[in-house]
Design a protein around this motif. Structure first.
Motif, PDB file in Angstrom:
ATOM      1  N   SER A 143       0.833  -1.437   0.165  1.00  0.00           N
ATOM      2  CA  SER A 143       0.149   0.094   0.023  1.00  0.00           C
ATOM      3  C   SER A 143       0.950   1.303   0.140  1.00  0.00           C
ATOM      4  O   SER A 143       0.536   2.128  -0.680  1.00  0.00           O
ATOM      5  N   THR A 144       1.914   1.209   0.555  1.00  0.00           N
ATOM      6  CA  THR A 144       2.731   2.444   0.611  1.00  0.00           C
ATOM      7  C   THR A 144       3.411   2.577  -0.634  1.00  0.00           C
ATOM      8  O   THR A 144       3.534   3.988  -1.234  1.00  0.00           O
ATOM      9  N   SER A 145       3.990   1.671  -1.360  1.00  0.00           N
ATOM     10  CA  SER A 145       4.213   1.791  -2.783  1.00  0.00           C
ATOM     11  C   SER A 145       3.124   2.301  -3.720  1.00  0.00           C
ATOM     12  O   SER A 145       3.508   2.961  -4.387  1.00  0.00           O
ATOM     13  N   ARG A 146       1.975   1.885  -3.591  1.00  0.00           N
ATOM     14  CA  ARG A 146       1.015   2.289  -4.409  1.00  0.00           C
ATOM     15  C   ARG A 146       0.612   3.743  -4.194  1.00  0.00           C
ATOM     16  O   ARG A 146       0.253   4.561  -5.090  1.00  0.00           O
ATOM     17  N   THR A 147       0.754   3.923  -2.704  1.00  0.00           N
ATOM     18  CA  THR A 147       0.508   5.490  -2.401  1.00  0.00           C
ATOM     19  C   THR A 147       1.610   6.569  -3.049  1.00  0.00           C
ATOM     20  O   THR A 147       1.382   7.540  -3.619  1.00  0.00           O
ATOM     21  N   THR A 148       2.592   5.849  -2.814  1.00  0.00           N
ATOM     22  CA  THR A 148       4.029   6.656  -3.479  1.00  0.00           C
ATOM     23  C   THR A 148       3.728   6.895  -5.093  1.00  0.00           C
ATOM     24  O   THR A 148       3.877   8.189  -5.602  1.00  0.00           O
ATOM     25  N   LEU A 149       3.287   5.797  -5.643  1.00  0.00           N
ATOM     26  CA  LEU A 149       3.310   6.000  -7.100  1.00  0.00           C
ATOM     27  C   LEU A 149       2.012   6.918  -7.436  1.00  0.00           C
ATOM     28  O   LEU A 149       2.510   7.733  -8.365  1.00  0.00           O
ATOM     29  N   ALA A 150       1.005   6.890  -6.637  1.00  0.00           N
ATOM     30  CA  ALA A 150       0.000   7.928  -7.047  1.00  0.00           C
ATOM     31  C   ALA A 150       0.421   9.313  -6.737  1.00  0.00           C
ATOM     32  O   ALA A 150       0.231  10.169  -7.566  1.00  0.00           O
ATOM     33  N   ALA A 151       1.185   9.673  -5.654  1.00  0.00           N
ATOM     34  CA  ALA A 151       1.792  10.720  -5.446  1.00  0.00           C
ATOM     35  C   ALA A 151       2.747  11.419  -6.337  1.00  0.00           C
ATOM     36  O   ALA A 151       2.609  12.263  -6.999  1.00  0.00           O
ATOM     37  N   ILE A 152       3.511  10.479  -7.037  1.00  0.00           N
ATOM     38  CA  ILE A 152       4.359  11.013  -8.248  1.00  0.00           C
ATOM     39  C   ILE A 152       3.484  11.499  -9.410  1.00  0.00           C
ATOM     40  O   ILE A 152       3.817  12.194  -9.769  1.00  0.00           O
ATOM     41  N   ARG A 153       2.691  10.542  -9.748  1.00  0.00           N
ATOM     42  CA  ARG A 153       1.559  10.753 -10.728  1.00  0.00           C
ATOM     43  C   ARG A 153       0.852  11.937 -10.394  1.00  0.00           C
ATOM     44  O   ARG A 153       0.867  12.922 -11.563  1.00  0.00           O
ATOM     45  N   ASP A 154       0.401  12.449  -9.277  1.00  0.00           N
ATOM     46  CA  ASP A 154      -0.289  13.450  -8.911  1.00  0.00           C
ATOM     47  C   ASP A 154       0.587  14.862  -9.127  1.00  0.00           C
ATOM     48  O   ASP A 154       0.060  15.773  -9.432  1.00  0.00           O
ATOM     49  N   ALA A 155       1.820  14.766  -9.159  1.00  0.00           N
ATOM     50  CA  ALA A 155       2.921  15.693  -9.187  1.00  0.00           C
ATOM     51  C   ALA A 155       2.962  15.829 -10.783  1.00  0.00           C
ATOM     52  O   ALA A 155       3.901  16.565 -11.115  1.00  0.00           O
ATOM     53  N   GLY A 156       2.469  15.204 -11.708  1.00  0.00           N
ATOM     54  CA  GLY A 156       2.227  15.440 -13.193  1.00  0.00           C
ATOM     55  C   GLY A 156       3.768  14.471 -13.926  1.00  0.00           C
ATOM     56  O   GLY A 156       4.113  14.846 -14.906  1.00  0.00           O
ATOM     57  N   ILE A 157       3.833  13.660 -13.027  1.00  0.00           N
ATOM     58  CA  ILE A 157       5.188  12.778 -13.644  1.00  0.00           C
ATOM     59  C   ILE A 157       4.786  11.260 -13.819  1.00  0.00           C
ATOM     60  O   ILE A 157       4.329  10.732 -12.832  1.00  0.00           O
ATOM     61  N   GLU A 158       5.175  10.803 -14.782  1.00  0.00           N
ATOM     62  CA  GLU A 158       4.854   9.234 -15.068  1.00  0.00           C
ATOM     63  C   GLU A 158       6.243   8.691 -14.871  1.00  0.00           C
ATOM     64  O   GLU A 158       7.194   8.645 -15.840  1.00  0.00           O
ATOM     65  N   PRO A 159       6.415   7.917 -13.782  1.00  0.00           N
ATOM     66  CA  PRO A 159       7.712   7.465 -13.381  1.00  0.00           C
ATOM     67  C   PRO A 159       8.022   6.053 -14.277  1.00  0.00           C
ATOM     68  O   PRO A 159       6.904   5.427 -14.749  1.00  0.00           O
ATOM     69  N   THR A 160       9.176   5.723 -14.445  1.00  0.00           N
ATOM     70  CA  THR A 160       9.451   4.290 -14.870  1.00  0.00           C
ATOM     71  C   THR A 160       9.329   3.341 -13.650  1.00  0.00           C
ATOM     72  O   THR A 160       9.725   3.777 -12.436  1.00  0.00           O
ATOM     73  N   ILE A 161       8.437   2.335 -13.801  1.00  0.00           N
ATOM     74  CA  ILE A 161       8.213   1.430 -12.740  1.00  0.00           C
ATOM     75  C   ILE A 161       9.024   0.409 -12.911  1.00  0.00           C
ATOM     76  O   ILE A 161       9.003  -0.574 -13.880  1.00  0.00           O
ATOM     77  N   VAL A 162       9.747  -0.136 -11.829  1.00  0.00           N
ATOM     78  CA  VAL A 162      10.586  -1.274 -11.858  1.00  0.00           C
ATOM     79  C   VAL A 162       9.890  -2.428 -10.712  1.00  0.00           C
ATOM     80  O   VAL A 162       9.965  -1.904  -9.700  1.00  0.00           O
ATOM     81  N   LYS A 163       9.649  -3.339 -11.301  1.00  0.00           N
ATOM     82  CA  LYS A 163       8.870  -4.487 -10.220  1.00  0.00           C
ATOM     83  C   LYS A 163      10.159  -5.248  -9.904  1.00  0.00           C
ATOM     84  O   LYS A 163      10.325  -6.278 -10.333  1.00  0.00           O
ATOM     85  N   TYR A 164      10.852  -4.632  -8.752  1.00  0.00           N
ATOM     86  CA  TYR A 164      12.064  -5.266  -8.328  1.00  0.00           C
ATOM     87  C   TYR A 164      11.878  -6.852  -8.073  1.00  0.00           C
ATOM     88  O   TYR A 164      13.077  -7.614  -8.113  1.00  0.00           O
ATOM     89  N   LEU A 165      10.938  -7.282  -7.642  1.00  0.00           N
ATOM     90  CA  LEU A 165      10.812  -8.594  -7.300  1.00  0.00           C
ATOM     91  C   LEU A 165      10.785  -9.616  -8.496  1.00  0.00           C
ATOM     92  O   LEU A 165      11.278 -10.411  -8.303  1.00  0.00           O
ATOM     93  N   ASP A 166      10.557  -8.915  -9.463  1.00  0.00           N
ATOM     94  CA  ASP A 166      10.802  -9.565 -10.914  1.00  0.00           C
ATOM     95  C   ASP A 166      11.936  -9.521 -11.346  1.00  0.00           C
ATOM     96  O   ASP A 166      12.597 -10.624 -11.952  1.00  0.00           O
ATOM     97  N   THR A 167      12.683  -8.459 -11.413  1.00  0.00           N
ATOM     98  CA  THR A 167      13.852  -7.902 -11.883  1.00  0.00           C
ATOM     99  C   THR A 167      15.217  -8.400 -11.081  1.00  0.00           C
ATOM    100  O   THR A 167      16.136  -8.672 -11.416  1.00  0.00           O
ATOM    101  N   GLY A 168      14.870  -8.302  -9.631  1.00  0.00           N
ATOM    102  CA  GLY A 168      16.110  -8.598  -8.949  1.00  0.00           C
ATOM    103  C   GLY A 168      16.950  -7.344  -8.702  1.00  0.00           C
ATOM    104  O   GLY A 168      16.519  -6.206  -9.444  1.00  0.00           O
ATOM    105  N   TRP A 169      18.149  -7.486  -7.973  1.00  0.00           N
ATOM    106  CA  TRP A 169      18.955  -6.451  -7.844  1.00  0.00           C
ATOM    107  C   TRP A 169      20.372  -6.852  -8.069  1.00  0.00           C
ATOM    108  O   TRP A 169      20.534  -8.107  -7.852  1.00  0.00           O
ATOM    109  N   ASP A 170      21.277  -6.243  -8.258  1.00  0.00           N
ATOM    110  CA  ASP A 170      22.890  -6.438  -8.337  1.00  0.00           C
ATOM    111  C   ASP A 170      23.387  -5.716  -7.213  1.00  0.00           C
ATOM    112  O   ASP A 170      22.967  -4.761  -6.656  1.00  0.00           O
ATOM    113  N   ARG A 171      24.581  -5.951  -6.876  1.00  0.00           N
ATOM    114  CA  ARG A 171      25.026  -5.558  -5.314  1.00  0.00           C
ATOM    115  C   ARG A 171      25.509  -4.162  -5.567  1.00  0.00           C
ATOM    116  O   ARG A 171      25.125  -3.402  -4.791  1.00  0.00           O
TER     117      ARG A 171
END
Length: 113
Positions: free
Chosen positions: A12-40
């Motif tokens: 829910s915090t992630s969804r709320t943050t995404l909405a706040a970014i969009r409300d500011a008029g910005i369409e962010p690049t969304i990275v679903k990190y659970l799917d893509t993973g991370w490197d060190r």
């Protein structure tokens, strides 16, 4: 402005943050990190940019945190665990031209929008 959110749609915090970014008029690049993973290196740089250590950015309430005994681990060990288990990284992280923030609470993203 360019923006990127490391997002978990089930959070829910992630969804709320995404909405706040969009409300500011910005369409962010969304990275679903659970799917893509991370490197060190990516995680280390993101944490440094946000002014956090791995121990400050780990999900301590995640069952894996306890299973892997990360409370007694070094930051290097926590970072390795985060790479192996992306769910351990606290969410959401947001990167814009103005900086990097862990948006917990979601209003923390306002500082970089």
């Amino acid at each position: 402005m360019d923006a990127k959110i490391y997002h978990n749609p089930r959070c829910s915090t992630s969804r709320t943050t995404l909405a706040a970014i969009r409300d500011a008029g910005i369409e962010p690049t969304i990275v679903k990190y659970l799917d893509t993973g991370w490197d060190r290196e990516q995680l280390a740089a993101m944490f440094a940019d946000a002014g956090l250590t791995p121990s400050q950015a780990v999900r301590t309430k995640e069952s894996l945190y306890k299973e892997l005994n990360l409370a007694a681990a070094s930051d290097d060990e926590i970072l390795d665990a985060m790479v192996a288990h992306p769910i351990l990284v606290e969410r959401p992280f947001v990167i814009t031209d103005k900086g990097t923030r862990l948006a917990r609470p979601a209003s923390a993203v306002d500082e970089i929008l």
